[in-house]
Write an enzyme that holds these catalytic residues in place. Structure first.
Site, PDB file in Angstrom:
ATOM      1  N   LYS A   1      22.920  -9.238  -3.197  1.00 56.21           N
ATOM      2  CA  LYS A   1      24.313  -9.578  -3.506  1.00 56.21           C
ATOM      3  C   LYS A   1      25.253  -8.938  -2.498  1.00 56.21           C
ATOM      4  O   LYS A   1      26.464  -8.979  -2.659  1.00 56.21           O
ATOM      5  CB  LYS A   1      24.656  -9.107  -4.917  1.00 56.21           C
ATOM      6  CG  LYS A   1      23.840  -9.790  -5.994  1.00 56.21           C
ATOM      7  CD  LYS A   1      24.027  -9.105  -7.339  1.00 56.21           C
ATOM      8  CE  LYS A   1      22.967  -9.604  -8.317  1.00 56.21           C
ATOM      9  NZ  LYS A   1      22.697  -8.628  -9.356  1.00 56.21           N
TER      10      LYS A   1
ATOM     11  N   ARG B   1       0.825  -1.216   0.000  1.00 56.09           N
ATOM     12  CA  ARG B   1       0.000   0.000   0.000  1.00 56.09           C
ATOM     13  C   ARG B   1       0.854   1.259   0.000  1.00 56.09           C
ATOM     14  O   ARG B   1       0.527   2.230  -0.674  1.00 56.09           O
ATOM     15  CB  ARG B   1      -1.014  -0.031   1.129  1.00 56.09           C
ATOM     16  CG  ARG B   1      -0.545   0.410   2.468  1.00 56.09           C
ATOM     17  CD  ARG B   1      -1.493   0.013   3.561  1.00 56.09           C
ATOM     18  NE  ARG B   1      -1.718  -1.409   3.567  1.00 56.09           N
ATOM     19  CZ  ARG B   1      -2.886  -1.983   3.293  1.00 56.09           C
ATOM     20  NH1 ARG B   1      -3.927  -1.258   3.020  1.00 56.09           N
ATOM     21  NH2 ARG B   1      -2.994  -3.282   3.321  1.00 56.09           N
TER      22      ARG B   1
ATOM     23  N   ARG C   1      11.795   2.031   1.639  1.00 60.92           N
ATOM     24  CA  ARG C   1      11.333   1.234   2.784  1.00 60.92           C
ATOM     25  C   ARG C   1      12.402   0.191   3.040  1.00 60.92           C
ATOM     26  O   ARG C   1      12.874  -0.472   2.101  1.00 60.92           O
ATOM     27  CB  ARG C   1      10.000   0.571   2.435  1.00 60.92           C
ATOM     28  CG  ARG C   1       9.581  -0.616   3.305  1.00 60.92           C
ATOM     29  CD  ARG C   1       9.040  -0.186   4.647  1.00 60.92           C
ATOM     30  NE  ARG C   1       7.824   0.591   4.501  1.00 60.92           N
ATOM     31  CZ  ARG C   1       6.657   0.246   5.015  1.00 60.92           C
ATOM     32  NH1 ARG C   1       6.530  -0.868   5.693  1.00 60.92           N
ATOM     33  NH2 ARG C   1       5.614   1.024   4.862  1.00 60.92           N
TER      34      ARG C   1
END
Lengths: 304, 138
Positions: free
Chosen positions: A81, A52, A102
């Site tokens: 990686k 969202r 985020r």
């Protein structure tokens, strides 16, 4: 000069007012903003899933006429990686004009902001900060209540670990004549450092209670949060406590007629669906307001 | 107990009794190849109580932030040619860089390579430092 927003307190009250004014203008005149970010790219770097929030940022950028580069999970990115957050931010700075990030680690957005040559918006860094959720909350309060002062604000549920609660308290504590009612189980009370450093320090009145029903009649705003099962040491406590914070139409009977019911979402059981049609239910408006505030913030940070 | 006076070096004085070893460790004095004296529980002529003292027989630079963090109020005496040339009282620093590490396993400093561990002073009265990344208390 490049600005990033990591914490809601990175924005002064005057800047918040300006963002709200922009958001309200976007709501009234969306056409005037439809090409404002033409040629600009937003990179959404989501190292943990949050559909969202990511969709909100992407919708915001598209509605401003910009485009979006999206990294939706760490498994598909160079982070898997072993690339550092700093390096990722430097690389993405070469491709995009602004980053929304985020990350599960607390402080990751600050690290990205320090390394990037473009503005970084913290779209949630672990349990630490989520400033654009607070922007959504603030626009909702402003639109529903008309002001940020003189309000009795009830915060209900997980007040211990809920970052949205801490940010909202920090933000609302800057305005006069507000009062907080902290409704939570004993196990999930607001941490003492928030009570001491934010509320007591500024002489802001607050009461703590375990009863939503008792608090209900005096509230102007009710901010519900999810009581999280994983926070409890035993299942019995969780089952007993989660039921006390299910807001339903019956519990709203004693509430003010102009109460504003909010929730950062996702909800699970804490707001019954029979509340959704009540005019006091504002949590889906909150989602929409989040998009407008993200649009306003993108414009501010891109200096457009 | 007598320790020879130093000709060129540093005397860290008025260390709260018991904190000398922590300062010794944080300053990395064990790695120095010069004479270093750590005197514990010396008698303070000012207060009559106990204090620790560190004498370093070298013209090295000392990280004052370490001193201000561990024991604000210590004094640093700079000695040149056997003479006291500077006396400085060390206060709590506003920021600490790479003096202590953040203990929060959810903090970005636990995984990010080549990152400075930075703490800021958020409450001078109660001597509270918080990680600039995750705001966890030191």
């Amino acid at each position: 000069m490049k600005r990033s927003v990591i914490d809601i307190l990175d924005l002064t009250p005057a800047e918040l007012e300006a963002l709200i004014a922009t958001a309200l203008d976007i709501i009234d005149h969306p056409d005037q903003y439809a090409r404002r970010c033409a040629g600009k790219k937003l990179a959404t770097l989501f190292f943990e899933p949050s559909t969202r929030t990511r969709l909100s940022f992407e919708a915001a950028m598209y509605e401003l006429g910009g485009s979006v580069l999206s990294v939706t999970d760490a498994a598909s990115s160079s982070a898997s990686k072993g690339e550092s957050v700093s390096d990722t931010a430097k690389v993405v700075s070469c491709y995009a004009d602004i980053i929304a990030m985020r990350h599960p680690k607390e402080g990751a957005a600050l690290v990205a902001a320090q390394a990037a040559s473009i503005p970084v918006i913290n779209a949630g860094d672990g349990g630490h900060c989520h400033p654009t959720q607070t922007l959504a909350d603030l626009l909702t309060i402003r639109r529903e209540k008309g002001a940020f002062s003189g309000l009795t604000i009830g915060l209900c549920g997980d007040l211990k670990f809920g970052r949205t609660v801490h940010s909202l308290i920090n933000a609302m504590a800057r305005y006069p004549d507000n009062r907080f009612v902290l409704i939570s189980p004993e196990e999930l009370k607001l941490p003492s450092y928030v009570k001491k450093d934010v509320l007591a320090e500024r002489g802001i009145p607050y009461v703590q209670t375990t009863s939503l029903e008792e608090a209900m009649p005096e509230l102007d705003v009710l901010y519900m949060t999810r009581v999280q099962r994983e926070r409890f040491f035993n299942e019995e406590d969780y089952l007993r406590l989660k039921d006390s914070y299910i807001l339903d139409a019956a519990k709203l009977r004693t509430a003010k007629s102009d109460l504003c019911v909010m929730h950062p979402l996702p909800r699970v059981n804490e707001i019954a669906v029979d509340v959704d049609d009540d005019p006091r239910a504002c949590y889906f408006k909150q989602v929409l307001n989040g998009k407008y505030m993200r649009m306003a913030l993108i414009l501010k940070l891109l200096e457009l | 107990m007598n320790i020879d006076a130093i000709q060129n070096g540093i005397v860290i004085d008025h260390i709260t009794a018991g904190r000398g070893m922590r300062i010794y460790e944080l300053l990395g004095l064990d790695a120095l190849d010069v004479s270093v004296a750590l005197i514990k529980n010396a008698v303070s002529h000012q207060t009559g109580g106990k204090k620790d003292i560190i004498k370093i027989d070298s013209d090295m630079s000392v990280n004052f932030d370490v001193l201000g963090f561990v024991d604000p109020g210590v004094t640093v005496n700079i000695i040149r040619d056997g003479q006291l040339v500077e006396k400085r009282r060390i206060d709590m620093p506003e920021r600490l860089t790479n003096v202590i590490r953040c203990k929060n396993p959810r903090c970005i400093t636990s995984t990010e390579r080549a990152i400075d561990h930075v703490f800021k002073l958020t409450d001078r009265k109660n001597k509270v430092y918080r990680c600039v990344y995750c705001e966890t208390k030191a």
